[in-house]
Structure formats: structure tokens, C-alpha cells
Write a protein that holds these residues in place. Structure first.
Motif, PDB file in Angstrom:
ATOM      1  N   SER A  72       0.860  -1.175   0.000  1.00  0.00           N
ATOM      2  CA  SER A  72       0.000   0.000   0.000  1.00  0.00           C
ATOM      3  C   SER A  72       0.900   1.230   0.000  1.00  0.00           C
ATOM      4  N   VAL A  73       0.706   2.100  -0.986  1.00  0.00           N
ATOM      5  CA  VAL A  73       1.567   3.272  -1.159  1.00  0.00           C
ATOM      6  C   VAL A  73       0.748   4.535  -0.903  1.00  0.00           C
ATOM      7  N   LYS A  74       1.251   5.392  -0.038  1.00  0.00           N
ATOM      8  CA  LYS A  74       0.631   6.684   0.220  1.00  0.00           C
ATOM      9  C   LYS A  74       1.654   7.773  -0.044  1.00  0.00           C
ATOM     10  N   THR A  75       1.230   8.815  -0.760  1.00  0.00           N
ATOM     11  CA  THR A  75       2.124   9.923  -1.097  1.00  0.00           C
ATOM     12  C   THR A  75       1.470  11.227  -0.671  1.00  0.00           C
ATOM     13  N   ILE A  76       2.193  12.009   0.112  1.00  0.00           N
ATOM     14  CA  ILE A  76       1.649  13.269   0.591  1.00  0.00           C
ATOM     15  C   ILE A  76       2.480  14.442   0.083  1.00  0.00           C
ATOM     16  N   THR A  77       1.860  15.604   0.039  1.00  0.00           N
ATOM     17  CA  THR A  77       2.567  16.842  -0.293  1.00  0.00           C
ATOM     18  C   THR A  77       2.407  17.821   0.865  1.00  0.00           C
ATOM     19  N   THR A  78       1.200  18.308   1.064  1.00  0.00           N
ATOM     20  CA  THR A  78       0.951  19.269   2.137  1.00  0.00           C
ATOM     21  C   THR A  78       0.221  18.659   3.329  1.00  0.00           C
ATOM     22  N   SER A  79      -0.279  17.455   3.181  1.00  0.00           N
ATOM     23  CA  SER A  79      -1.036  16.817   4.257  1.00  0.00           C
ATOM     24  C   SER A  79      -0.128  16.454   5.426  1.00  0.00           C
ATOM     25  N   SER A  80      -0.710  16.423   6.616  1.00  0.00           N
ATOM     26  CA  SER A  80       0.056  16.097   7.822  1.00  0.00           C
ATOM     27  C   SER A  80      -0.135  14.651   8.257  1.00  0.00           C
ATOM     28  N   ARG A  94       3.025  -4.809   3.035  1.00  0.00           N
ATOM     29  CA  ARG A  94       4.070  -3.798   3.226  1.00  0.00           C
ATOM     30  C   ARG A  94       3.470  -2.417   3.011  1.00  0.00           C
ATOM     31  N   VAL A  95       3.971  -1.442   3.754  1.00  0.00           N
ATOM     32  CA  VAL A  95       3.494  -0.066   3.639  1.00  0.00           C
ATOM     33  C   VAL A  95       4.665   0.844   3.279  1.00  0.00           C
ATOM     34  N   ILE A  96       4.455   1.660   2.256  1.00  0.00           N
ATOM     35  CA  ILE A  96       5.446   2.672   1.880  1.00  0.00           C
ATOM     36  C   ILE A  96       4.744   4.031   1.885  1.00  0.00           C
ATOM     37  N   ILE A  97       5.259   4.952   2.681  1.00  0.00           N
ATOM     38  CA  ILE A  97       4.706   6.300   2.747  1.00  0.00           C
ATOM     39  C   ILE A  97       5.770   7.277   2.254  1.00  0.00           C
ATOM     40  N   LEU A  98       5.397   8.098   1.298  1.00  0.00           N
ATOM     41  CA  LEU A  98       6.328   9.026   0.658  1.00  0.00           C
ATOM     42  C   LEU A  98       5.842  10.462   0.806  1.00  0.00           C
TER      43      LEU A  98
END
Length: 222
Positions: A72-80, A94-98
Motif C-alpha cells: 500500500s503506497v501513500k504519497t503526501i505533499t501538504t497533508s500532515s 508492506r506499507v510505503i509512505i512518501l
């Protein structure tokens, strides 16, 4: 349809370039969620030598690694924070947060978290039937030293490296040069590479470095 690793890397570079174009046109980062999500999935597929899932949010995961891990991939820019669906989280291995970090409209990819879903679950809280993760200030992912160098060239005593995520590193006598852009502009002037893009705006570090490496490869056989 499966993509080759070369196609994934090329698609990632194109998506990053388009993201930067949108920023230059004044589009807020918050309105580029679909594009940032695609960048994250391509990046995850690249570093795991995997493939995107066949369907959007298929069973809660986005990428399947070369080892068969469902990621599961999560990508943030301005979110907290980022959230995961509790109903499908048991399908994730597996979790990948970018995070897409933007400086002077130039984008870099930061890995905030890369671990098993079980380890990630211990870092999450439950809110409205969702699992919520709030990134800390320090990255827990890979550093530049972990990324593969896909191309490099030498000019004017400067070693220029392009990493698999598209980032450009500049070294002199084995030591990193920061900031890299002023030195890249010196090399560009020496070998005849335009420092402006087709719109007349200065190229960012990634674009300028890539163009320099293309010239070094084609004209100097590097």
C-alpha cells in the motif's frame, strides 16, 4: 499490462516533470493528488522491482513487488497525515509512505516509512474506522546511498550522477557539491547545454543534469 523497469523509470521521470510543470503554472500542490499518487506508485514499483496492481486500490494495495509483497503506497505533499482503510488493511503486506518535497518548484521524493504492515500498524491510531499515520520529522526510508546510479559522466573535473529516482548528485574529488545547480550551470556552459527550458525558464537540477549527461554520452562517449 506489465511494464518493464525501464518503462517504469521513464514514466516516473515524465510524471515528475509534469508535476513540476503544473507547479510552474501556479497549480496548488493540494490539487495534484492524482498525479502525486501516481508518482508514489511508480517510485514504489521502481525500488521494489515490482508492478502496479491491476486495478485502482485493488484490495487496498497499489503495487506488487518482485517478491510478491502487496504494497500500500501513500504519497503526501501538504497533508500532515495519511489514512488506510481498516476493512482492507489485512490484504497488505508492506506499507510505503512518501512525501513529495518541493523547493523552488523542484520536486524530490522522501521516504517517510517503509516497513511491514504489522510494524506500520503499531504506529497508527484508529479514527472513524480508518487507520491513521502521522509522519514524524525524520525519514525512516532509504537514503541516497541506497539508490542505484543509473548514469554518470565527468566534465570539468565534476562527476555527475543520476540516481534511479531521477535525482542528480554532483561530486568533486569524491566530495558532494551542494548546492549542485551552480556547478551544473558551469558544466553546461562548457559543453554547450542550454540552461533554459522550452518555455524560457531556468531548468531545475534534475532536468539540467539529465541534459548534461545526454550530451556527455552522445558527444563524448561517456
Amino acid at each position: 499490462m506489465a511494464l518493464s523497469q525501464v518503462q517504469i523509470i521513464q514514466s516516473l521521470a515524465e510524471a515528475l516533470s509534469w508535476f513540476e510543470k503544473e507547479l510552474n503554472w501556479g497549480v496548488p500542490q493540494a490539487e495534484l493528488r492524482h498525479l502525486s499518487g501516481r508518482i508514489g506508485e511508480l517510485y514504489a514499483a521502481m525500488i521494489t522491482r515490482g508492478q502496479m496492481a491491476l486495478a485502482v486500490n485493488q484490495h487496498g494495495y497499489d503495487v506488487v513487488s518482485a517478491d510478491g509483497e502487496r504494497i500500500s503506497v501513500k504519497t503526501i505533499t501538504t497533508s500532515s497525515h495519511v489514512s488506510f482503510n481498516m476493512e482492507t488493511f489485512d490484504q497488505v503486506d508492506r506499507v510505503i509512505i512518501l512525501r513529495l518535497a518541493v523547493e523552488e518548484n523542484e520536486v524530490s521524493i522522501e521516504e517517510l516509512l517503509d516497513c511491514t504492515s504489522a510494524d506500520a500498524r503499531t504506529e497508527m491510531r484508529v479514527s472513524q474506522r480508518k487507520l491513521v499515520y502521522t509522519p514524524g520529522k525524520l525519514s525512516q526510508g532509504r537514503t541516497f546511498s541506497d539508490l542505484r546510479v543509473t548514469e554518470q559522466g565527468m566534465s570539468c573535473g565534476i562527476l555527475i550522477k543520476q540516481l534511479e529516482n531521477g535525482s542528480i548528485l554532483v561530486e568533486r574529488n569524491g566530495q558532494p557539491v551542494n548546492p549542485a545547480k551552480p556547478k551544473l550551470r558551469e558544466v553546461a556552459a562548457e559543453i554547450g547545454v542550454d540552461i533554459l527550458n522550452s518555455n524560457g525558464n531556468p531548468k531545475n537540477t534534475r532536468s539540467l543534469g539529465a541534459d548534461i549527461l545526454t550530451v556527455l554520452r552522445s558527444q563524448y562517449g561517456q
